[in-house]
Design a protein around this motif. Structure first.
Motif, PDB file in Angstrom:
ATOM      1  N   ALA A  28       0.829  -1.212   0.000  1.00 32.14           N
ATOM      2  CA  ALA A  28       0.000   0.000   0.000  1.00 32.14           C
ATOM      3  C   ALA A  28       0.861   1.258   0.000  1.00 32.14           C
ATOM      4  O   ALA A  28       0.579   2.238  -0.724  1.00 32.14           O
ATOM      5  CB  ALA A  28      -0.920  -0.015   1.225  1.00 32.14           C
ATOM      6  N   VAL A  29       1.940   1.235   0.812  1.00 32.14           N
ATOM      7  CA  VAL A  29       2.845   2.398   0.842  1.00 32.14           C
ATOM      8  C   VAL A  29       3.486   2.611  -0.523  1.00 32.14           C
ATOM      9  O   VAL A  29       3.611   3.741  -1.013  1.00 32.14           O
ATOM     10  CB  VAL A  29       3.915   2.207   1.936  1.00 32.14           C
ATOM     11  CG1 VAL A  29       5.004   3.268   1.816  1.00 32.14           C
ATOM     12  CG2 VAL A  29       3.269   2.260   3.309  1.00 32.14           C
ATOM     13  N   ASN A  30       3.897   1.495  -1.140  1.00 26.84           N
ATOM     14  CA  ASN A  30       4.517   1.606  -2.467  1.00 26.84           C
ATOM     15  C   ASN A  30       3.528   2.161  -3.489  1.00 26.84           C
ATOM     16  O   ASN A  30       3.872   3.014  -4.328  1.00 26.84           O
ATOM     17  CB  ASN A  30       5.012   0.224  -2.900  1.00 26.84           C
ATOM     18  CG  ASN A  30       5.719   0.271  -4.253  1.00 26.84           C
ATOM     19  OD1 ASN A  30       6.770   0.903  -4.396  1.00 26.84           O
ATOM     20  ND2 ASN A  30       5.129  -0.394  -5.233  1.00 26.84           N
ATOM     21  N   ALA A  31       2.261   1.662  -3.418  1.00 28.97           N
ATOM     22  CA  ALA A  31       1.251   2.174  -4.356  1.00 28.97           C
ATOM     23  C   ALA A  31       0.990   3.653  -4.129  1.00 28.97           C
ATOM     24  O   ALA A  31       0.852   4.430  -5.082  1.00 28.97           O
ATOM     25  CB  ALA A  31      -0.042   1.361  -4.197  1.00 28.97           C
ATOM     26  N   VAL A  32       0.916   4.068  -2.874  1.00 33.63           N
ATOM     27  CA  VAL A  32       0.692   5.494  -2.569  1.00 33.63           C
ATOM     28  C   VAL A  32       1.868   6.323  -3.053  1.00 33.63           C
ATOM     29  O   VAL A  32       1.705   7.438  -3.596  1.00 33.63           O
ATOM     30  CB  VAL A  32       0.452   5.670  -1.061  1.00 33.63           C
ATOM     31  CG1 VAL A  32       0.424   7.161  -0.701  1.00 33.63           C
ATOM     32  CG2 VAL A  32      -0.852   4.999  -0.651  1.00 33.63           C
ATOM     33  N   SER A  33       3.098   5.785  -2.863  1.00 30.04           N
ATOM     34  CA  SER A  33       4.291   6.523  -3.325  1.00 30.04           C
ATOM     35  C   SER A  33       4.276   6.687  -4.835  1.00 30.04           C
ATOM     36  O   SER A  33       4.586   7.770  -5.366  1.00 30.04           O
ATOM     37  CB  SER A  33       5.562   5.780  -2.884  1.00 30.04           C
ATOM     38  OG  SER A  33       5.633   5.691  -1.476  1.00 30.04           O
TER      39      SER A  33
ATOM     40  N   LEU B 164       4.146  10.189  -6.942  1.00 33.26           N
ATOM     41  CA  LEU B 164       5.053  10.585  -8.030  1.00 33.26           C
ATOM     42  C   LEU B 164       4.273  10.909  -9.289  1.00 33.26           C
ATOM     43  O   LEU B 164       4.565  11.890 -10.005  1.00 33.26           O
ATOM     44  CB  LEU B 164       6.062   9.461  -8.293  1.00 33.26           C
ATOM     45  CG  LEU B 164       7.106   9.211  -7.187  1.00 33.26           C
ATOM     46  CD1 LEU B 164       7.968   8.013  -7.558  1.00 33.26           C
ATOM     47  CD2 LEU B 164       7.966  10.452  -6.985  1.00 33.26           C
ATOM     48  N   CYS B 165       3.276  10.058  -9.561  1.00 36.11           N
ATOM     49  CA  CYS B 165       2.469  10.283 -10.762  1.00 36.11           C
ATOM     50  C   CYS B 165       1.713  11.609 -10.672  1.00 36.11           C
ATOM     51  O   CYS B 165       1.623  12.357 -11.636  1.00 36.11           O
ATOM     52  CB  CYS B 165       1.517   9.115 -10.957  1.00 36.11           C
ATOM     53  SG  CYS B 165       0.502   9.219 -12.441  1.00 36.11           S
ATOM     54  N   SER B 166       1.153  11.878  -9.466  1.00 34.81           N
ATOM     55  CA  SER B 166       0.395  13.138  -9.315  1.00 34.81           C
ATOM     56  C   SER B 166       1.311  14.339  -9.408  1.00 34.81           C
ATOM     57  O   SER B 166       0.944  15.386  -9.976  1.00 34.81           O
ATOM     58  CB  SER B 166      -0.348  13.131  -7.977  1.00 34.81           C
ATOM     59  OG  SER B 166       0.577  13.118  -6.893  1.00 34.81           O
TER      60      SER B 166
ATOM     61  N   GLN C 231      -3.678   8.618 -19.198  1.00 32.92           N
ATOM     62  CA  GLN C 231      -2.806   7.553 -18.711  1.00 32.92           C
ATOM     63  C   GLN C 231      -2.386   7.822 -17.265  1.00 32.92           C
ATOM     64  O   GLN C 231      -2.330   6.917 -16.430  1.00 32.92           O
ATOM     65  CB  GLN C 231      -1.575   7.448 -19.611  1.00 32.92           C
ATOM     66  CG  GLN C 231      -0.640   6.306 -19.217  1.00 32.92           C
ATOM     67  CD  GLN C 231       0.539   6.184 -20.160  1.00 32.92           C
ATOM     68  OE1 GLN C 231       0.652   6.971 -21.121  1.00 32.92           O
ATOM     69  NE2 GLN C 231       1.400   5.229 -19.910  1.00 32.92           N
ATOM     70  N   GLY C 232      -2.062   9.094 -16.968  1.00 31.11           N
ATOM     71  CA  GLY C 232      -1.662   9.438 -15.599  1.00 31.11           C
ATOM     72  C   GLY C 232      -2.799   9.219 -14.610  1.00 31.11           C
ATOM     73  O   GLY C 232      -2.599   8.701 -13.510  1.00 31.11           O
TER      74      GLY C 232
ATOM     75  N   GLN D 134      -5.478   5.967 -10.447  1.00 28.32           N
ATOM     76  CA  GLN D 134      -6.598   5.131 -10.027  1.00 28.32           C
ATOM     77  C   GLN D 134      -6.124   3.711  -9.695  1.00 28.32           C
ATOM     78  O   GLN D 134      -6.565   3.103  -8.703  1.00 28.32           O
ATOM     79  CB  GLN D 134      -7.666   5.098 -11.115  1.00 28.32           C
ATOM     80  CG  GLN D 134      -8.926   4.356 -10.685  1.00 28.32           C
ATOM     81  CD  GLN D 134      -9.992   4.376 -11.773  1.00 28.32           C
ATOM     82  OE1 GLN D 134      -9.721   4.799 -12.894  1.00 28.32           O
ATOM     83  NE2 GLN D 134     -11.173   3.943 -11.430  1.00 28.32           N
ATOM     84  N   HIS D 135      -5.224   3.192 -10.530  1.00 26.84           N
ATOM     85  CA  HIS D 135      -4.710   1.843 -10.281  1.00 26.84           C
ATOM     86  C   HIS D 135      -3.972   1.779  -8.945  1.00 26.84           C
ATOM     87  O   HIS D 135      -4.161   0.862  -8.131  1.00 26.84           O
ATOM     88  CB  HIS D 135      -3.783   1.434 -11.420  1.00 26.84           C
ATOM     89  CG  HIS D 135      -3.045   0.132 -11.137  1.00 26.84           C
ATOM     90  ND1 HIS D 135      -3.655  -1.107 -11.197  1.00 26.84           N
ATOM     91  CD2 HIS D 135      -1.736  -0.086 -10.768  1.00 26.84           C
ATOM     92  CE1 HIS D 135      -2.771  -2.053 -10.881  1.00 26.84           C
ATOM     93  NE2 HIS D 135      -1.599  -1.448 -10.623  1.00 26.84           N
TER      94      HIS D 135
END
Length: 513
Positions: A287-292, A296-298, A317-318, A323-324
């Protein structure tokens, strides 16, 4: 095939005999002592009566022997004096004679001799001797009621009779009577009474005051009672002292045990916290990795928006990546929440998740999806579940079971990715309204010794790794306790591991029904 080991339970110290139990045992002992005392008293009375009977019997046989001697001698002559006068009931011509020196002699027959012996005995003891007869020559030998009843029984073939009776003055006496039968020498005096040899001519009746024997019996009873009381007091005192000693030792042992239990509880709590942290590490890390990644994407999207250089495809795409990552983080957080709920269920046995109907195939897919990063580098998973297989209960419990089994396969079966293999999950509906879930991997497998401990808490074959031996224990606890099913594990070294789980279609906790 080895049977899966059951979770071990801590032994408890059994409390020694309580004071109430000791009182109950003393009550039983009192009853035993009282029974022994009653038996002893009855034996004393019986022995006293038997001694008196034997004494009277000996007097009877002595008198009978003396009478027989007298009869065989056809009487004896004694000097006539104030104590010994002529027997007026003896009708023989030679009853009285005079010696050459002028002394008067009278003939003493057996009956007269018996009366004289009885008088001598009465003067020197408390014995009374009589020779009653139903056909007495001497009226003084007429029987009383007790003697008459006895003489009648003798004529019917009876033998000696003894009894403890009460005198007119209220004092007790012991009475004994035995029959006198006619012999040839008796015909000299009783020929006119038509007796035949063997007939009962009368009896010898012996009476004795019971008070002296009763006093001796009372003294013996008092001594017996004191002995019983002493034995009871010694036993009661020793048992009470032993009880106090046992209770003191028990208190010391209980205190020591409680201290050890508290120490073990703290150690177990530490292991449990460590195990829980390990269980939560993966979903939280993902979860931390996904949030990180989402962050970065945001940030990238924000910079591009500020420069007005972002094309619409890049923006879509961003946003899709955001969302993913958000969905992945949300699934992992839900997974962590499920783990926490599972720990509560397995340790506290409380039902906090709402029971509902769910599709088992969807549940397996939803469980495996957030775990894809764990197994994708070492295993392929095949799921066979009939479409529309629905169950009722708490889906979070099954999610945790599948998660723990998968993590166990990756860590131990595939050596954390060092070994490649496959996992097969197959669900089959049985005729008895139950489901059979087969979970099998072709990993390293287990030895027979390891298999006997596979479901024990905190048992791990890799103590130096992050595993704390809780995963399979939680699976076993959830299946058998929470879901009311059964689980079996089969494994061979190098031949993989197979878990066979049988569950009722309704997964409601049996304890809550």
């Amino acid at each position: 095939m080895p049977t899966p080991a059951q979770p071990q339970h801590q032994a408890t110290l059994r409390q020694p005999v309580s004071f109430g139990t000791w009182l109950l045992l003393m009550g039983v002992w009192v009853l035993l002592i009282a029974g022994s005392m009653i038996f002893s008293v009855s034996q004393i009375h019986a022995r006293t009566t038997e001694l008196m009977r034997e004494g009277a019997r000996n007097v009877f046989h002595t008198i009978v022997a003396a009478r027989q001697w007298n009869a065989d001698s056809q009487g004896v002559y004694v000097i006539t004096d104030k104590a010994t006068s002529a027997n007026l009931h003896l009708k023989t011509p030679d009853r009285d004679i005079v010696t050459t020196d002028g002394r008067q002699l009278t003939r003493i027959n057996p009956a007269y001799m018996t009366r004289l012996i009885a008088q001598a005995i009465a003067r020197n003891s408390n014995l009374q001797v009589r020779i009653p007869s139903l056909k007495p020559i001497n009226p003084l030998n007429a029987p009383d009621d007790w003697e008459a009843h006895a003489l009648l029984s003798f004529e019917q073939g009876g033998s000696e009779i003894s009894a403890l009776t009460t005198r007119a003055d209220g004092n007790q006496e012991f009475r004994y009577i035995a029959p006198l039968k006619v012999v040839a020498s008796c015909q000299n005096c009783h020929s006119e009474q038509s007796y035949k040899i063997g007939d009962v001519r009368g009896g010898i009746s012996i009476s004795q005051a019971y008070a002296p024997a009763a006093a001796a019996a009372r003294q013996e009873i008092i001594q017996t009672a004191l002995r019983h009381l002493l034995v009871f007091a010694l036993l009661a005192g020793l048992s009470y002292a032993l009880l106090k000693q046992l209770r003191r030792r028990w208190a010391e042992t209980e205190q020591s045990l409680n201290a050890k239990v508290q120490t073990e509880k703290m150690a177990s709590l530490g292991r449990l916290v460590t195990g829980l942290a390990h269980e939560l590490d993966i979903p939280i890390s993902v979860a931390v990795n996904a949030v990180s990644q989402g962050k970065l994407c945001s940030e990238t999207l924000c910079r591009q928006l500020e420069q007005d250089e972002i094309p619409s495809d890049a923006l879509r795409q961003g946003l899709s990546s955001l969302q993913h990552n958000a969905n992945q983080a949300l699934r992992c957080l839900h997974r962590a929440e499920s783990l926490l709920q599972g720990f509560k269920h397995s340790s506290l046995g409380i039902n906090q998740e709402e029971s509902r109907r769910f599709d088992l195939a969807e549940l397996i897919t939803d469980t495996l999806q957030p775990l894809h990063d764990i197994y994708q580098h070492c295993a392929e998973i095949e799921v066979i579940c009939p479409p529309g297989t629905e169950m009722s209960g708490e889906p979070g419990l099954l999610e945790q079971i599948f998660t723990n089994l998968l993590r166990n396969s990756v860590q131990h079966g595939f050596k954390d990715g060092a070994r490649q293999g496959s996992i097969r999950i197959e669900v089959a509906a049985l005729e008895d309204n139950t489901l059979r879930i087969s979970y099998a991997d072709d990993g390293a497998g287990m030895s027979a010794e390891t298999l006997t401990h596979v479901f024990e808490p905190f048992f791990s074959t890799c103590p130096d790794s992050n595993g704390r031996g809780l995963g399979l224990y939680i699976c076993y606890s959830l299946v058998t306790t929470r879901l009311g099913g059964s689980v079996r594990c089969d494994s061979l070294p190098g031949g993989g591991t197979h878990f066979l789980i049988t569950l009722p279609v309704s997964l409601n906790n049996p304890k809550n029904q």
